[in-house]
Design an enzyme around this catalytic site. Structure first.
Site, mmCIF file in Angstrom:
data_model
loop_
_atom_site.group_PDB
_atom_site.id
_atom_site.type_symbol
_atom_site.label_atom_id
_atom_site.label_comp_id
_atom_site.label_asym_id
_atom_site.label_seq_id
_atom_site.Cartn_x
_atom_site.Cartn_y
_atom_site.Cartn_z
ATOM 1 N N ASN A 79 156.155 69.376 -44.779
ATOM 2 C CA ASN A 79 156.359 69.007 -43.411
ATOM 3 C C ASN A 79 158.077 68.905 -43.342
ATOM 4 O OD1 ASN A 79 156.791 68.435 -40.838
ATOM 5 N ND2 ASN A 79 154.377 68.263 -40.855
ATOM 6 N N ARG A 80 158.773 68.520 -42.749
ATOM 7 C CA ARG A 80 160.489 67.702 -42.121
ATOM 8 C C ARG A 80 160.270 67.205 -42.727
ATOM 9 N NH1 ARG A 80 157.448 70.798 -38.989
ATOM 10 N NH2 ARG A 80 158.231 72.879 -37.581
ATOM 11 N N HIS A 105 158.988 72.106 -45.570
ATOM 12 C CA HIS A 105 158.419 72.878 -47.097
ATOM 13 C C HIS A 105 158.495 73.471 -48.252
ATOM 14 C CE1 HIS A 105 154.726 72.989 -44.476
ATOM 15 N NE2 HIS A 105 154.614 73.868 -43.465
ATOM 16 N N HIS A 179 148.234 74.370 -47.240
ATOM 17 C CA HIS A 179 148.278 75.335 -45.852
ATOM 18 C C HIS A 179 147.857 76.531 -45.511
ATOM 19 C CE1 HIS A 179 150.965 75.642 -42.581
ATOM 20 N NE2 HIS A 179 151.793 75.722 -42.757
ATOM 21 N N SER A 180 146.383 76.597 -45.661
ATOM 22 C CA SER A 180 145.083 77.407 -45.410
ATOM 23 C C SER A 180 145.395 78.098 -43.882
ATOM 24 C CB SER A 180 143.936 77.028 -45.690
ATOM 25 O OG SER A 180 143.925 77.651 -47.415
ATOM 26 N N ASP A 251 151.158 71.397 -33.616
ATOM 27 C CA ASP A 251 151.705 71.474 -34.162
ATOM 28 C C ASP A 251 152.415 69.606 -34.428
ATOM 29 O OD1 ASP A 251 153.014 72.104 -36.212
ATOM 30 O OD2 ASP A 251 155.029 73.504 -35.383
ATOM 31 N N GLN A 286 148.269 67.161 -40.091
ATOM 32 C CA GLN A 286 148.879 68.041 -39.388
ATOM 33 C C GLN A 286 147.826 68.815 -38.618
ATOM 34 O OE1 GLN A 286 152.285 67.425 -38.685
ATOM 35 N NE2 GLN A 286 153.386 69.444 -37.211
ATOM 36 N N GLU A 314 146.706 70.197 -42.644
ATOM 37 C CA GLU A 314 146.831 69.287 -43.612
ATOM 38 C C GLU A 314 147.749 68.387 -43.720
ATOM 39 O OE1 GLU A 314 151.214 72.089 -43.162
ATOM 40 O OE2 GLU A 314 150.297 72.627 -40.733
#
Length: 349
Positions: A79-80, A105, A179-180, A251, A286, A314
């Protein structure tokens, strides 16, 4: 044999990349590759016993090169991170600005582009494979030499267990996730709006328009983000909500109820009867609904990926936890291994 190996492709530097398939007695099969520790394929049965691939992706290795996170192990930091910087013990580290003014990421050279080593494979009723990588001090400007391992296990009861481990020689951050892109219809030409989702989370993290948390936790009750009771993903995906409209769908980071390894989400697809139950010991998850496509990204069969053709769950620390002392987070320090587990269990209804 419940574990087999084949050649998946060759990297631009000439390195050969393999694909490993784990299969259990029920016929469920998981294919992974050391390039980004990606999940390439996951064959699970529907209610009629027909197997289908519930993970979207691509047919060739070349399509995964570059800023492509499908199926990958994300790191060092999922993530961020706001402002593309972090401060540890008074030392500030400038990170890669690969998402506006922020880091996403792990940065452009994150683990999604790393060819991991295969440390160990185990055959048998619950086949597994362990990938390993030494991320050097200063990798993408993160501090500390971080030794990471990711183990995938396919259990006899159709669960994919992902175990993460990290050790360091210097205090650093580690926020791993997978991250599937899931589609329980096993058909990339169909969207996931009918998939019924339940998330055990009473709050989400409030964010700015660039998806950086403000530090406030917002209750989901009475909002389009309320998944505490099962509802179709599509029911509120076009809701008159600023962030939903901005993102073109979901998101959002959900603050999972409880602690320790517990059930945090369940997805059910009425068309096929497939159920995916998610367990994790991480505090957040997420929800991303693959909201926009560029028209050129292809599925494994060559068809174009469509908006809302998949959903991601996620598991993670909350985004930008390094800047919010009220968020549940832990640094990795010398002498103390980081360990975490996430499980995706598949069944039918």
């Amino acid at each position: 044999m419940s574990l087999t190996c084949s050649v998946f492709g060759t990297l631009p530097n000439g390195a050969e990349v393999s694909a490993y398939t784990l299969k259990n007695a029920a016929g469920t099969a998981l294919t992974v590759t050391p390039y980004g520790c990606r999940i390439l394929r996951l064959l699970t049965p529907d209610r009629d016993g027909r197997f289908g691939d519930v993970v979207l992706g691509h047919a060739t290795l070349e399509e995964y090169l570059g800023p492509n996170f499908q199926g990958t192990f994300v790191g060092r930091y999922a993530n961020r991170i706001g402002g593309a910087s972090l401060t540890i013990d008074g030392v500030t580290y400038a990170l890669d600005k690969n998402d506006g003014e922020n880091t996403l990421h792990g940065g452009r050279g994150g683990y999604h582009q790393v060819l991991f080593d295969v440390k160990e494979t185990q055959d048998g009723d619950a086949p597994s494979i362990t990938f390993a990588h030494v991320s050097p001090d200063g990798d993408e400007n993160y501090p500390g030499t971080l030794r990471v391992e990711v183990q995938y296990t396919l259990t006899a009861d159709n669960a994919v267990e992902i175990a993460y481990r990290g050790t360091t020689d210097k205090k650093t951050v580690f926020n791993p996730t997978n991250h599937s892109f899931f589609n329980l219809k096993a058909d990339g030409s169909k969207d996931v709006l009918s998939t019924v989702l339940k998330i055990n989370a009473a709050h989400v993290t409030a964010v700015t328009d660039d998806l950086i948390p403000t530090g406030t936790l917002l209750p989901v009750a009475g909002t389009p983000l309320d998944f505490t009771a099962p509802k179709a993903i599509g029911r509120d995906i076009d809701a008159d909500d600023h962030l939903i409209q901005l993102c073109g769908g979901f998101d959002h980071n959900f603050c999972a109820d409880g602690t320790g390894l517990r059930e945090i989400a369940e997805a059910y697809e009425p068309e096929t009867g497939r159920v995916m139950t998610v367990y994790s010991d991480m505090p957040g998850v997420q929800l991303f609904t693959a909201n926009r496509t560029n028209g050129t990204t292809k599925n494994k069969d060559g068809s174009p990926m469509i908006p809302h053709g998949a959903f991601c769950l996620e598991t993670q620390f909350y985004p930008d936890s390094v800047h919010h002392e009220n968020f549940p987070f832990r640094y990795v320090v010398p002498g103390e291994a980081f360990e975490s587990k996430t499980i995706y269990r598949f069944s039918v209804r």
